[in-house]
Structures are given as C-alpha cells and as structure tokens.
Write a protein that holds these residues in place. Structure first.
Motif, PDB file in Angstrom:
ATOM      1  N   LEU A 194       0.701  -1.123  -0.035  1.00 33.41           N
ATOM      2  CA  LEU A 194      -0.008  -0.076  -0.151  1.00 33.41           C
ATOM      3  C   LEU A 194       0.916   1.319   0.033  1.00 33.41           C
ATOM      4  O   LEU A 194       0.245   2.335  -0.132  1.00 33.41           O
ATOM      5  N   ALA A 195       2.110   1.305   0.215  1.00 35.03           N
ATOM      6  CA  ALA A 195       2.980   2.315  -0.034  1.00 35.03           C
ATOM      7  C   ALA A 195       2.743   2.928  -1.104  1.00 35.03           C
ATOM      8  O   ALA A 195       2.929   2.510  -2.352  1.00 35.03           O
ATOM      9  N   GLY A 196       2.539   4.477  -1.137  1.00 34.45           N
ATOM     10  CA  GLY A 196       2.394   5.281  -2.116  1.00 34.45           C
ATOM     11  C   GLY A 196       0.839   5.383  -2.421  1.00 34.45           C
ATOM     12  O   GLY A 196       0.470   6.289  -3.257  1.00 34.45           O
ATOM     13  N   GLU A 197      -0.011   4.396  -1.819  1.00 36.92           N
ATOM     14  CA  GLU A 197      -1.504   4.695  -2.232  1.00 36.92           C
ATOM     15  C   GLU A 197      -2.005   5.565  -1.151  1.00 36.92           C
ATOM     16  O   GLU A 197      -1.511   5.963  -0.151  1.00 36.92           O
ATOM     17  N   THR A 198      -3.198   6.130  -1.542  1.00 37.81           N
ATOM     18  CA  THR A 198      -4.178   7.052  -0.717  1.00 37.81           C
ATOM     19  C   THR A 198      -5.042   6.125  -0.287  1.00 37.81           C
ATOM     20  O   THR A 198      -6.062   5.586  -0.950  1.00 37.81           O
ATOM     21  N   VAL A 199      -5.224   5.776   1.096  1.00 37.45           N
ATOM     22  CA  VAL A 199      -6.257   4.853   1.748  1.00 37.45           C
ATOM     23  C   VAL A 199      -7.008   5.724   2.737  1.00 37.45           C
ATOM     24  O   VAL A 199      -6.736   6.457   3.407  1.00 37.45           O
ATOM     25  N   TYR A 200      -8.385   5.523   2.457  1.00 37.63           N
ATOM     26  CA  TYR A 200      -9.468   6.348   3.327  1.00 37.63           C
ATOM     27  C   TYR A 200      -9.707   5.401   4.686  1.00 37.63           C
ATOM     28  O   TYR A 200      -9.846   4.123   4.593  1.00 37.63           O
ATOM     29  N   ALA A 201      -9.677   6.022   5.756  1.00 32.24           N
ATOM     30  CA  ALA A 201      -9.928   5.464   7.097  1.00 32.24           C
ATOM     31  C   ALA A 201     -10.700   6.519   7.981  1.00 32.24           C
ATOM     32  O   ALA A 201     -10.439   6.556   9.071  1.00 32.24           O
ATOM     33  N   ASP A 213      -7.245   7.487  13.924  1.00 30.06           N
ATOM     34  CA  ASP A 213      -5.868   7.479  14.742  1.00 30.06           C
ATOM     35  C   ASP A 213      -5.040   6.127  14.362  1.00 30.06           C
ATOM     36  O   ASP A 213      -3.934   6.140  14.431  1.00 30.06           O
ATOM     37  N   LEU A 214      -5.717   5.018  14.585  1.00 30.72           N
ATOM     38  CA  LEU A 214      -5.231   3.669  14.373  1.00 30.72           C
ATOM     39  C   LEU A 214      -4.649   3.542  12.903  1.00 30.72           C
ATOM     40  O   LEU A 214      -3.531   3.013  13.024  1.00 30.72           O
ATOM     41  N   LEU A 218      -0.457   2.994  12.098  1.00 27.40           N
ATOM     42  CA  LEU A 218      -0.141   1.756  11.056  1.00 27.40           C
ATOM     43  C   LEU A 218       0.427   2.416   9.795  1.00 27.40           C
ATOM     44  O   LEU A 218       1.445   1.854   9.497  1.00 27.40           O
ATOM     45  N   PHE A 219      -0.066   3.645   9.135  1.00 23.29           N
ATOM     46  CA  PHE A 219       0.495   4.025   7.989  1.00 23.29           C
ATOM     47  C   PHE A 219       1.740   4.833   7.815  1.00 23.29           C
ATOM     48  O   PHE A 219       2.302   4.734   6.776  1.00 23.29           O
ATOM     49  N   GLU A 220       1.645   5.729   8.808  1.00 23.56           N
ATOM     50  CA  GLU A 220       3.040   6.732   8.814  1.00 23.56           C
ATOM     51  C   GLU A 220       4.408   6.145   8.426  1.00 23.56           C
ATOM     52  O   GLU A 220       4.882   6.648   7.829  1.00 23.56           O
ATOM     53  N   ARG A 222       4.997   3.584   7.212  1.00 25.05           N
ATOM     54  CA  ARG A 222       5.085   2.498   5.992  1.00 25.05           C
ATOM     55  C   ARG A 222       4.618   3.483   4.805  1.00 25.05           C
ATOM     56  O   ARG A 222       4.701   2.755   3.630  1.00 25.05           O
ATOM     57  N   GLY A 223       4.717   4.738   4.770  1.00 20.77           N
ATOM     58  CA  GLY A 223       4.731   5.506   3.548  1.00 20.77           C
ATOM     59  C   GLY A 223       3.281   5.421   2.896  1.00 20.77           C
ATOM     60  O   GLY A 223       3.156   5.467   1.661  1.00 20.77           O
ATOM     61  N   VAL A 224       2.253   5.119   3.760  1.00 25.33           N
ATOM     62  CA  VAL A 224       0.821   5.249   3.100  1.00 25.33           C
ATOM     63  C   VAL A 224       0.103   6.388   3.660  1.00 25.33           C
ATOM     64  O   VAL A 224       0.315   6.722   4.538  1.00 25.33           O
ATOM     65  N   ARG A 225      -0.509   6.946   2.376  1.00 25.70           N
ATOM     66  CA  ARG A 225      -0.942   8.343   2.834  1.00 25.70           C
ATOM     67  C   ARG A 225      -2.513   8.073   3.048  1.00 25.70           C
ATOM     68  O   ARG A 225      -3.004   7.393   2.373  1.00 25.70           O
ATOM     69  N   PRO A 226      -2.826   8.954   4.123  1.00 25.23           N
ATOM     70  CA  PRO A 226      -4.427   8.828   4.480  1.00 25.23           C
ATOM     71  C   PRO A 226      -5.120   9.537   3.392  1.00 25.23           C
ATOM     72  O   PRO A 226      -4.870  10.728   3.177  1.00 25.23           O
ATOM     73  N   ALA A 227      -6.142   9.198   2.975  1.00 21.67           N
ATOM     74  CA  ALA A 227      -7.351  10.043   2.148  1.00 21.67           C
ATOM     75  C   ALA A 227      -7.713  11.189   3.067  1.00 21.67           C
ATOM     76  O   ALA A 227      -7.901  10.987   3.971  1.00 21.67           O
ATOM     77  N   PRO A 228      -8.055  12.125   2.193  1.00 22.39           N
ATOM     78  CA  PRO A 228      -8.590  13.349   2.964  1.00 22.39           C
ATOM     79  C   PRO A 228      -9.925  13.272   3.250  1.00 22.39           C
ATOM     80  O   PRO A 228     -10.650  12.384   2.829  1.00 22.39           O
ATOM     81  N   PRO A 229     -10.404  14.099   4.315  1.00 20.14           N
ATOM     82  CA  PRO A 229     -11.988  13.980   4.790  1.00 20.14           C
ATOM     83  C   PRO A 229     -12.769  14.056   3.399  1.00 20.14           C
ATOM     84  O   PRO A 229     -12.399  14.625   2.509  1.00 20.14           O
ATOM     85  N   ALA A 230     -13.784  13.044   3.567  1.00 20.68           N
ATOM     86  CA  ALA A 230     -14.710  13.055   2.489  1.00 20.68           C
ATOM     87  C   ALA A 230     -16.172  12.994   3.187  1.00 20.68           C
ATOM     88  O   ALA A 230     -16.190  12.780   4.316  1.00 20.68           O
ATOM     89  N   PRO A 231     -17.051  13.271   2.566  1.00 20.54           N
ATOM     90  CA  PRO A 231     -18.411  13.530   3.134  1.00 20.54           C
ATOM     91  C   PRO A 231     -18.894  11.871   3.293  1.00 20.54           C
ATOM     92  O   PRO A 231     -18.443  10.901   2.614  1.00 20.54           O
TER      93      PRO A 231
END
Length: 326
Positions: A194-201, A213-214, A218-220, A222-231
C-alpha cells in the motif's frame, strides 16, 4: 448559619456534563438537541445554584475550572443513578438495552449481540448503528446508548473516564478495494504494497476518530497516505458507489460487510489488529449488559478472539487496554 440546600435539576447536570466532555458549547448543544443559547442559560443557572464557576470561557476555548473538575464525576454518578432508577420502574420491567454494533450484519458486535439475545431471551436488546466508538461514547455518557464496541484506547481520556470496557477481540484488519484495482487479484495484501497509495480511514468523520488514529499509527511509518476528509456515505449501496468512484482503498476489518463493486482482502506482513472492546457507561446495571458480557467472553473463548496472532501489529496503548481482563 448553615448554607441553603442545593438540589440541582438533573437537566442542568446533563447540560454541564455535555459541555465538560465536548469543551465546546456548540457541539454540546447539538449533542443534546437544544439551542446553544438554552444550553448556556442552563450552565449559568447551575453555576448560580452551586455558587461556583464551572468553566473558563474565552473566544478560543472552553476549559473546566477546579470546581468543574470536582463536579464532573459527581454529576455523572447522579445521572447514572437517575437512569438506573427510571429503568428499575419502567413498566415493571427492565427497559430495552440500546446496543451500538457499528454496522449492520454479523460483525464482531453483531455476533455478540446475537448470542446475548439467546442467553437472555426475556430482555429486549435493541441494535443501533453509530459507525464509530468516538460518536457512540458521547451517546453512552449522555444516556442515549447503553453499550458499544470499538477501540477503547483511541478515545479521549475525558470520555474514557466515564466508561468501562471488557476486551473482546483482536480483529485482523483488511483493505476494501474496487474490483479493478491492481491489488484486487491478490488473495492477501502486504501492508508494504500500500506504500504510495491513498487509503481512506474515516478522516473527517467526528464519530470515528479512534479508527482514523489507528490507521495513522499503522500507515505513517510505511509510506501510506491517508485519504483526505470526505462526505460520510450512509448505507451499503452508497458506500460502495463512493468507494468505486474515488478508487481509493478503504481500511477495514476481516468481517467488514461486502460492498457492491468491491473486494475485501486481509492485510499481512504484519497482520494489523483492530482491538475491539465492549464499552458501557460506568455504574450501568442491566440484565442485558450481563448477557452481553457473558456472550462476548463465551465467543472469545470458543474462537480464540483474545489470542493475539504471532507477529500481529498493535500500538502499545492498545496492548495495555487489551491486557485488562474485566
């Protein structure tokens, strides 16, 4: 001459507790379904009756005074006692127990609730769906919910102070992918993939802060980007539609219900764990809660829910909470 007796209206105490937990008058008013002006009047009236200032208010923040901090646990106990009194005399029988199971279907919370109903067939245990423990915790403390499931260590300490918990499960985590995603053909997905992916949480959802927060923990590294806020999408069909439209993978758990146009794949190397606790309001007594606790313990024993998988990933704070045996 003795001081006059003070008998605060429970409504005023509920107003105080809501503001004390939110530290924000607008959010507290929304939580109680009243106007902010009415909430402010109730708090001022309580302060006059007690002869004490309970909050420090500035244009930027609200904080508890020492008197407010002293009152908070006492007010919670008074409100819990009132709830218990009303429950004991409601139509001559225990009132329904309101249980948040997060999502529809037989996930962890749903399975525990299903067994509890068999253990206590004379109790009415009614399911609710708050979508996150942070949101459910506020409802628990306000008396609008009785029990919920989720990551207890991820709650704000002010919320945890009024709640109790029983560890239920180390639930392996998964990722939900659009069917045409490059990783969808894999039987399982290494976290490193998932490194380089944008994952929604759940970013931006105020009810799921403990989950976001969890994911961050986990992601920081490992180079995984959190997806921005969404409706926030409500319902199975809408959630699946939004996921496919954005194309972003979604962090989930292995029992997460299937969504249209998606596949669910377990995460490995390491296996990240979602720590699930049964959570309820301190001081709550109800035969349905007893049944829930028995059901959770029984399934955990039978299926090894509390045996941590070798090499499973979990933050230290969660390990401390999950090592507590109620």
């Amino acid at each position: 001459m003795p001081a006059p007796a003070v008998h605060p209206d429970p409504r005023l105490l509920r107003a105080f507790v809501a503001v004390a937990e939110e530290l924000h008058f607008t959010r507290a008013a929304a939580r109680l379904y009243i106007a902010q002006q009415a909430l402010s009047r109730d708090v001022r009236r309580l302060e006059r009756e007690l002869g004490a200032e309970l909050f420090l208010r500035t244009t930027r923040q609200v904080s508890l005074t020492p008197d407010g901090e002293r009152l908070l646990p006492l007010a919670r106990r008074v409100l819990a006692a009132q709830d218990d009194l009303l429950a004991a005399f409601a139509a001559g029988q225990a009132r329904p127990l309101l249980v948040d199971v997060n999502t529809a279907g037989l996930g962890t919370g749903g399975r525990v609730l299903h067994r509890a109903r068999r253990l206590a067939p004379d109790c009415e245990l009614m399911a609710r769906y708050e979508s996150g423990l942070t949101g459910a915790a506020a409802e628990l403390l306000a008396g609008r919910l009785d029990a919920s499931f989720g990551r207890f260590a991820g709650l704000d300490p002010a919320l945890r102070a009024g709640l109790e918990q029983q560890p239920v499960r180390y639930e392996p985590m998964a990722v939900v992918l659009p069917e045409d995603h490059p990783l969808a053909s894999s039987a399982e997905v290494p976290v490193s993939a998932l490194a380089g992916e944008t994952v929604y949480a759940g970013a931006g959802n105020p009810g799921t802060r403990e989950w976001t927060d969890l994911a961050r923990r986990l992601f920081e590294p490992r180079g995984v980007r959190p997806a921005p806020p969404a409706p926030v999408a409500v319902g199975r069909e809408e959630s699946g539609r939004v996921l496919v439209k954005t194309g972003n993978p979604v962090l989930a758990v292995v029992d997460f219900p299937a969504l249209p146009g998606t596949v669910r794949r377990p995460l490995v190397d390491p296996v990240p764990l979602s720590p699930v606790s049964l959570v309820w309001r301190k001081g709550l007594t109800h035969p349905g809660l007893t049944a829930l606790r028995r059901a959770a313990a029984g399934i955990a024993r039978a299926e090894g829910w509390l045996r941590r998988p070798a090499g499973g990933w979990l933050p230290d704070a969660d390990e401390e909470v999950m090592s507590t045996r109620a």
